[in-house]
Each structure stands twice: as C-alpha cells, then as structure tokens.
Design a protein around this motif. Structure first.
Motif, PDB file in Angstrom:
ATOM      1  N   TRP A  74       3.060  13.510  -3.139  1.00 20.77           N
ATOM      2  CA  TRP A  74       1.629  13.279  -2.942  1.00 20.77           C
ATOM      3  C   TRP A  74       1.520  12.236  -1.850  1.00 20.77           C
ATOM      4  N   CYS A  75       0.520  12.382  -0.986  1.00 21.91           N
ATOM      5  CA  CYS A  75       0.383  11.407   0.093  1.00 21.91           C
ATOM      6  C   CYS A  75      -1.073  11.204   0.475  1.00 21.91           C
ATOM      7  N   ALA A  76      -1.313  10.042   1.050  1.00 22.32           N
ATOM      8  CA  ALA A  76      -2.629   9.759   1.619  1.00 22.32           C
ATOM      9  C   ALA A  76      -2.879  10.785   2.729  1.00 22.32           C
ATOM     10  N   ASP A  99       1.090  10.833   9.262  1.00 20.03           N
ATOM     11  CA  ASP A  99      -0.366  10.768   9.089  1.00 20.03           C
ATOM     12  C   ASP A  99      -0.731   9.960   7.843  1.00 20.03           C
ATOM     13  N   ALA A 100       0.040  10.133   6.770  1.00 19.56           N
ATOM     14  CA  ALA A 100      -0.200   9.372   5.542  1.00 19.56           C
ATOM     15  C   ALA A 100      -0.005   7.877   5.803  1.00 19.56           C
ATOM     16  N   TYR A 101       1.056   7.553   6.522  1.00 20.81           N
ATOM     17  CA  TYR A 101       1.327   6.163   6.882  1.00 20.81           C
ATOM     18  C   TYR A 101       0.157   5.587   7.683  1.00 20.81           C
ATOM     19  N   ARG A 102      -0.341   6.368   8.625  1.00 28.47           N
ATOM     20  CA  ARG A 102      -1.460   5.925   9.454  1.00 28.47           C
ATOM     21  C   ARG A 102      -2.724   5.643   8.632  1.00 28.47           C
ATOM     22  N   LYS A 151       0.835  -1.207   0.000  1.00 25.01           N
ATOM     23  CA  LYS A 151       0.000   0.000   0.000  1.00 25.01           C
ATOM     24  C   LYS A 151       0.865   1.250   0.000  1.00 25.01           C
ATOM     25  N   GLN A 152       0.711   2.036  -1.049  1.00 28.57           N
ATOM     26  CA  GLN A 152       1.495   3.258  -1.165  1.00 28.57           C
ATOM     27  C   GLN A 152       0.907   4.350  -0.283  1.00 28.57           C
ATOM     28  N   PHE A 153       1.802   5.096   0.379  1.00 25.70           N
ATOM     29  CA  PHE A 153       1.342   6.224   1.183  1.00 25.70           C
ATOM     30  C   PHE A 153       2.009   7.530   0.795  1.00 25.70           C
ATOM     31  N   VAL A 154       3.135   7.485   0.085  1.00 26.15           N
ATOM     32  CA  VAL A 154       3.829   8.689  -0.396  1.00 26.15           C
ATOM     33  C   VAL A 154       4.391   8.403  -1.790  1.00 26.15           C
ATOM     34  N   SER A 155       4.249   9.388  -2.671  1.00 22.73           N
ATOM     35  CA  SER A 155       4.810   9.318  -4.020  1.00 22.73           C
ATOM     36  C   SER A 155       5.489  10.644  -4.326  1.00 22.73           C
ATOM     37  N   VAL A 156       6.734  10.590  -4.781  1.00 26.49           N
ATOM     38  CA  VAL A 156       7.459  11.814  -5.124  1.00 26.49           C
ATOM     39  C   VAL A 156       6.902  12.371  -6.436  1.00 26.49           C
TER      40      VAL A 156
END
Length: 124
Positions: free
Chosen positions: A56-58, A106-109, A38-43
């Motif tokens: 970009w992030c969740a 927070d994105a990870y969470r 599951k992706q949570f951050v993308s450059v």
C-alpha cells in the motif's frame, strides 16, 4: 537461470534507495518511512488472509482511481487507508518493476519534505 528475486526484497531496494528512507515494522510487516516519521509504503503480506502479496502506498489525488481502472488485477483500494487515496499494488503477479519504481517514487513525493525532493531530483 537464476531464481526470481523476492518481490519484497525488490520493493525494499527501491524504497531504501530514496533519500533518508528507513524501514521498520508497521503492523507486523515492513514499512518504509521518510526520516523515520512519515510512512509512504507498507507491505501487505496476505493481510487478514487475503490471497495476495502487495504493498500500500501514498498516491497523488486521482492516481488511485486511474490505476485501478486501468489495471484492476494489479491495483486496488486498500483497507484503512484507501479512503485517503492510498493505492494497493500487487507484487505477486510478475509486475513491471520500472512501473513499481515510478509508483514508489510518486508515493515518496507525496510525503517527503521539499529539501529531500530537491535531493531526489538532483540525483535523477
């Protein structure tokens, strides 16, 4: 005086410090995934010619709107995933890295399973 650290390297350190996070290319740029799934951050490295370096992030419900309203120069609604609540965050404008760390956590969470959240909370 030492040169400023590369913003992508700083972002990478924050992401990879989180439990069971891996990095792999996603659409040609670094992406960060929980357990490789599951992706949570993308450059966002000047994606389609835009004039910024960002990620970009969740984001939790409502966070995207709140942060964009508070700081429209730094925060934006990213293409493709913005309609799902993801947040765009510029990292080329000398950001507050403590705030970036909070946003990444927070994105990870938003995507990590409860077992990893418990591990994260135990380490905090």
């Amino acid at each position: 005086m030492a040169p400023a650290a590369d913003p992508v390297d700083q972002l990478r350190r924050l992401c990879l410090a989180l439990p069971e996070t891996v990095e792999r290319a996603s659409h040609g740029s670094p992406g960060f995934f929980v357990r490789g799934k599951k992706q949570f951050v993308s450059v966002d490295d000047h994606h389609h010619g835009v004039d910024h370096l960002a990620f970009w992030c969740a984001a939790a419900p409502g966070a995207q709107e709140e942060l964009i309203a508070a700081g429209p120069a730094q925060f934006f609604r990213p293409p493709y995933v913005g309609h799902r609540g993801w947040l765009g965050v510029r990292i080329d404008l000398d950001p507050d890295w403590a705030e970036i760390d909070e946003i990444v956590r927070d994105a990870y969470r938003c995507v990590a399973p409860k077992t990893l959240l418990a591990q994260l909370d135990a380490g905090s």
